[in-house]
Design a protein around this motif. Structure first.
Motif, PDB file in Angstrom:
ATOM      1  N   LEU A  13       0.876  -1.174   0.000  1.00 14.56           N
ATOM      2  CA  LEU A  13       0.000   0.000   0.000  1.00 14.56           C
ATOM      3  C   LEU A  13       0.915   1.226   0.000  1.00 14.56           C
ATOM      4  CD1 LEU A  13      -2.450  -1.210   2.785  1.00 14.56           C
ATOM      5  CD2 LEU A  13      -2.874  -1.217   0.318  1.00 14.56           C
ATOM      6  N   GLU A 273      -4.375   5.489  -9.740  1.00 19.14           N
ATOM      7  CA  GLU A 273      -5.763   5.394  -9.311  1.00 19.14           C
ATOM      8  C   GLU A 273      -6.076   6.385  -8.192  1.00 19.14           C
ATOM      9  OE1 GLU A 273      -3.610   2.103  -7.047  1.00 19.14           O
ATOM     10  OE2 GLU A 273      -3.346   3.245  -8.859  1.00 19.14           O
ATOM     11  N   GLY A 276     -11.085   3.224  -5.003  1.00 23.64           N
ATOM     12  CA  GLY A 276     -10.854   1.828  -4.665  1.00 23.64           C
ATOM     13  C   GLY A 276     -11.063   0.873  -5.829  1.00 23.64           C
ATOM     14  N   SER A 278      -9.827   0.611  -8.889  1.00 26.51           N
ATOM     15  CA  SER A 278      -8.683   0.040  -9.595  1.00 26.51           C
ATOM     16  C   SER A 278      -7.896  -0.894  -8.675  1.00 26.51           C
ATOM     17  CB  SER A 278      -7.803   1.130 -10.170  1.00 26.51           C
ATOM     18  OG  SER A 278      -7.185   1.831  -9.136  1.00 26.51           O
ATOM     19  N   ALA A 279      -7.991  -0.684  -7.357  1.00 32.52           N
ATOM     20  CA  ALA A 279      -7.383  -1.634  -6.428  1.00 32.52           C
ATOM     21  C   ALA A 279      -8.047  -2.994  -6.601  1.00 32.52           C
ATOM     22  CB  ALA A 279      -7.536  -1.138  -4.992  1.00 32.52           C
ATOM     23  N   LYS A 280      -9.351  -2.969  -6.813  1.00 33.37           N
ATOM     24  CA  LYS A 280     -10.097  -4.212  -7.013  1.00 33.37           C
ATOM     25  C   LYS A 280      -9.613  -4.903  -8.293  1.00 33.37           C
ATOM     26  CE  LYS A 280     -14.214  -6.091  -5.589  1.00 33.37           C
ATOM     27  NZ  LYS A 280     -15.281  -5.834  -4.657  1.00 33.37           N
ATOM     28  N   LYS A 282      -6.758  -4.628  -9.670  1.00 26.74           N
ATOM     29  CA  LYS A 282      -5.414  -5.160  -9.433  1.00 26.74           C
ATOM     30  C   LYS A 282      -5.457  -6.440  -8.621  1.00 26.74           C
ATOM     31  CE  LYS A 282      -2.739  -0.971  -9.623  1.00 26.74           C
ATOM     32  NZ  LYS A 282      -2.682   0.232  -8.831  1.00 26.74           N
ATOM     33  N   ILE A 300      -0.359  -0.679  -4.773  1.00 28.35           N
ATOM     34  CA  ILE A 300      -1.579   0.138  -4.834  1.00 28.35           C
ATOM     35  C   ILE A 300      -1.209   1.555  -4.409  1.00 28.35           C
ATOM     36  CG2 ILE A 300      -3.885   0.439  -3.842  1.00 28.35           C
ATOM     37  CD1 ILE A 300      -4.007  -2.661  -3.684  1.00 28.35           C
ATOM     38  N   THR A 322     -10.396   1.037  -0.518  1.00 31.75           N
ATOM     39  CA  THR A 322      -9.503  -0.010  -1.023  1.00 31.75           C
ATOM     40  C   THR A 322      -9.693  -1.322  -0.274  1.00 31.75           C
ATOM     41  OG1 THR A 322      -7.884   1.667  -1.619  1.00 31.75           O
ATOM     42  CG2 THR A 322      -7.070  -0.573  -1.409  1.00 31.75           C
TER      43      THR A 322
END
Ligand code: ZN
Ligand code: ZN
Length: 408
Positions: A13, A273, A276, A278-280, A282, A300, A322
């Motif tokens: 992170l 990003e 949240g 684009s974290a998903k 990824k 992230i 996130t």
């Protein structure tokens, strides 16, 4: 769950760690339900990614976490950026970061050429038309006004100065050698030649004529900086016997992953990003990759941006959004999950700091401790105590039974 994991997912992170503001930090405030669950079922600690009191860049810290001593392998930002934009760099290449810029009457009038973004034609012309005998010139555009340049050939050196005047209203700087070697002098001449050839070639390009017609500053020059020699990095698979991949959006992190021999798995957007979602994307990519790879690094980025903005609210909110992306981690079997940050980016200082970051490890065989939340305020109470970035891979390899015995 089996007794031992055989795969590793390492989630960074970026810049998530912070200093307390009124006793609170974004990570502690965000309510990281899924990460808290992993912390609760795992072992926790704090980590100085490069070393106590060292304020890390994202590049040096990622190298350290991957087990590559940055003091040995970090040769400047240029090589990693160049690898990140997709240049297939080789050990010994000299790599640079580049800006497209505007030059009028011999002076730089815009260091970013009006934040030009459509640079395909200009980059193509540089690749085709700029020539220096005995040197391969590889140029590739990046996002916006950015690009990367690589020089390949014999007798080159990175001991040279930048051509970026840093301030508008000045001419492009001449590149000079910073030591007495013939290699450095030669490379400075090469860079100066490239600089002036580019000016001649780009100004008349149709794309620039069009920009001038529209009253936009033309991208008719390049500013070259951050020279670094591409290091010879022992590939990840050779070093650890693990087939690895990297999932990230930031060019610098992609470059580091690639140079360490990790396969880059794109998720679509190259942009950093801010939510949240684009974290998903990824995490989905990373979980899918665990079927074919033994090791997956996920970076992230959003919390670091909010930290640089000095925005506690935004950072907290980003982390909170996130967390949803980590829901499926709890169901993983046979996977060692590591969650950490590459450095702190405290909102109070809007830059990276040396404050240690929280780290958790979760998976079969891990000795659970009493820490029940993932944040920098309590992680120190856990069983990992205080480690450094270079400790991560050895500990992880031991937990998946991949280390060799030292002694009899
Ligand atoms: Zn970072
Ligand atoms: Zn940062």
């Amino acid at each position: 769950m089996s007794d031992v994991a055989n795969k590793i997912i390492l989630i960074v992170l970026d810049g998530a760690s912070d200093r307390p503001v009124g006793g609170k930090t974004p990570l502690a405030e965000a309510g990281m339900r899924n990460l808290d669950r992993l912390a609760n079922g795992g072992i926790n600690g704090i980590m100085d990614t490069v070393g106590p009191g060292i304020r890390p860049g994202s590049d040096t810290s990622h190298l350290a976490i991957l087990g590559y001593d940055p003091y040995k392998y970090y040769t400047g930002r240029g090589p990693f950026e160049a690898a990140g934009v997709g240049i297939d760099v080789k050990g010994g290449d000299i790599a640079f970061r580049v800006n497209f810029a505007t030059v009028e009457n011999g002076l730089v009038t815009d260091r970013r050429a009006g934040r030009i973004s459509d640079t395909d034609q200009l980059a193509g012309a540089i690749n085709e038309q700029v020539k220096v005998p005995g040197v391969d010139i590889i140029f590739k555009r990046s996002t916006g006004h950015r690009a990367a340049l690589v020089l390949r050939g014999k007798g080159l050196s990175s001991a040279i100065t930048d051509t970026d005047p840093k301030k508008e209203g000045n001419p492009i700087k001449e590149c000079h050698a910073t030591d007495d070697t013939p290699e450095a002098k030669h490379t400075a001449e090469v860079v100066n030649s490239i600089s002036s050839q580019v000016l001649n070639i780009l100004d008349g390009m149709p794309a620039n004529q069009e920009r001038k017609k529209q009253g936009l500053p033309p991208g008719n020059a390049i500013l070259i900086r951050g020279a670094g020699v591409v290091p010879h990095i022992p590939p990840f698979q050779e070093r650890y016997g693990l087939k690895g991949a990297v999932v990230a959006a930031a060019g610098l992190i992609i470059g580091i992953g690639k140079m360490c021999g990790l396969e880059y798995l794109p998720t679509g957007s190259m942009e950093v990003e801010s939510s949240g979602s684009s974290a998903k994307a990824k995490m989905n990519k990373a979980l899918e990759a665990l079927e074919t790879y033994d090791f997956v690094l996920v970076n992230i980025k959003g919390a670091d941006e909010a930290g640089h903005d000095g925005n506690f609210q935004k950072k907290t909110q980003f982390l909170s959004q996130t967390d949803a992306a980590f829901e499926r981690l709890g169901q993983l079997k046979d996977v060692l999950i590591i969650v950490t940050a590459d450095h702190s980016t405290p909102v109070s200082i809007k830059d990276h700091s040396a404050d240690p970051v929280p780290i958790l490890m979760h998976g079969p065989g891990v000795r659970m401790d009493d820490v029940a939340h993932y944040n920098e305020l309590i992680a120190y109470k856990g069983g990992l105590h205080r480690i450094i970035g270079l400790d991560v891979m050895p500990i992880a390899l031991d937990l998946i039974n991949k280390t060799k015995k030292y002694g009899a």
